[in-house]
Enzyme design. Structure first.
Site: not given
Lengths: 90, 293
Positions: B88-90
């Site tokens: 969930l950090c691109g």
């Protein structure tokens, strides 16, 4: 009495930075006491303790993996870990 | 019609919940980013100081060539890859790993030519799945890693270089440029290049002093250089952490914006459906009344 700045730096942060009168520790070739205006010196610290005289009182620091760099008005100790008296982090 | 209105309502509610979560995650990442930046800042004096001393020593000991300062023919290469534990950090991890793969592909013919150290669960899983030679890993680091957490792997990497298990060491991590931009970079860590030490000569010149060395300049260098390499690894890790939170903050910020947009669209749709239902009801009533008329 003249003083010098003592910095104790670990990879995480600067642990200590104060005016002190004397630093005593065990360098590669034996015990040394460092007073202000000492000749520039670099040495690994053998053993684990550094004694510091500040305002006439001695304090003992614990360091590991340490290094000392001395300049006439500034002493820097680079250590992987350093513990100040009255502070027990690790 | 009533059915679809209820559907839309349900979807709006679900997006609202998602938005709440992403918004919270964004805020958490922002505060962690600040902390990570502070930490990276406070780790700087150590590396800088060490750098000063090394430059000084290296200059005072011309002619002595420490193995960590000299390039040798490369038979095997080590890579140290810094990724995150959580997703969930691109594009944080995928960009970096893509770069790693491209580099490996370009530089090497076979897997015998390199080994990989990896920090972070995402990177480890990725590399293991592809059967790449991972010889050291650290996962489950805290958000503000201590030096002791990476000391082991850093020491190992440096030791392997010293033992000539590989002849150069690269480090790959996400460089923190600003909170919006992080860039995967590859840097050669070992051997420490002459230029790197020479570059700063101008800046360090003021600090030049002729030191006494105990027991000898060479011995000091021997102890100091591995430490310096370890410190560099640690600061790369801290920078990677800062990048991770920045990337996460951006990703979550985008997710929140997207959710808001969707909610707006659905709300419009919902209102239209409601309007249509009312219109139809009126038409029915009017129709009924005129039929009775």
């Amino acid at each position: 009495m003249s003083t010098m700045v003592l910095d104790i730096v670990t990879p995480e942060k600067k642990v200590y930075s104060e005016e002190v009168e004397m630093v005593i520790t065990k360098a590669a070739e034996g015990e040394i006491g460092i007073l202000p205006r000492h000749i520039p010196l670099v040495s690994p610290i053998k053993g684990k303790t550094v004694r510091v005289k500040k305002d006439g009182v001695f304090e003992t620091f614990h360091v590991s993996g340490g290094f000392i760099e001395v300049r006439s008005d500034r002493v820097t100790i680079l250590a992987e870990k350093a513990e100040l008296p009255g502070q027990n982090e690790e | 019609m009533g059915q679809s209105m209820r559907d839309i309502k349900r979807r709006i509610r679900s997006f609202e919940k998602t938005r709440q979560i992403t918004k919270a995650m964004k805020m958490v990442a922002a505060s962690k980013l600040r902390k990570a930046q502070e930490q990276a800042e406070s780790s700087r004096p150590y590396a800088e100081k060490m750098h000063d001393v090394i430059v000084n020593v290296a200059r005072g000991t011309k002619g002595y060539n420490h193995p960590m300062l000299v390039s040798r023919p490369v038979r095997k290469t080590g890579y140290l890859v810094i990724t995150s534990d959580r997703g969930l950090c691109g594009g944080y991890n995928s960009n970096l790993l893509r770069k790693l793969q491209a580099t490996l592909h370009e530089r090497h013919q076979s897997q015998d030519e390199y080994v990989i150290f990896v920090i972070g669960r995402k990177g480890r899983d990725f590399l293991k799945r592809r059967g790449l030679p991972v010889i050291g890993e650290v996962t489950g680091l805290s958000d503000s890693p201590k030096f002791a957490d990476v000391h082991e792997i850093a020491k190992q990497a440096v030791q392997f270089y010293a033992d000539e298990k590989f002849d150069e060491l690269f480090i790959l991590y996400n460089e923190f440029i600003n909170p919006i931009i992080q860039r995967p970079v590859e840097k050669r860590l070992l051997p420490l290049t002459g230029e790197e030490l020479r570059d700063s000569e101008g800046t360090a010149a003021g600090a030049t002093a002729v030191y006494e060395y105990e027991p000898s300049p060479e011995a000091v260098l021997d102890v100091l250089l591995p430490r310096y390499a370890e410190a560099l690894i640690y600061s790369a890790l801290l920078e990677g952490k800062a990048s991770e939170f920045a990337a996460k903050m951006n990703a979550m910020s985008n997710a929140t914006d997207n959710a808001t947009e969707l909610i707006e669209k659905l709300t419009l749709e919902f209102n239209r459906a409601r309007q249509a239902a009312i219109t139809q009801e009126i038409a029915e009533i009017v129709g009924g009344a005129s039929a009775q008329g």
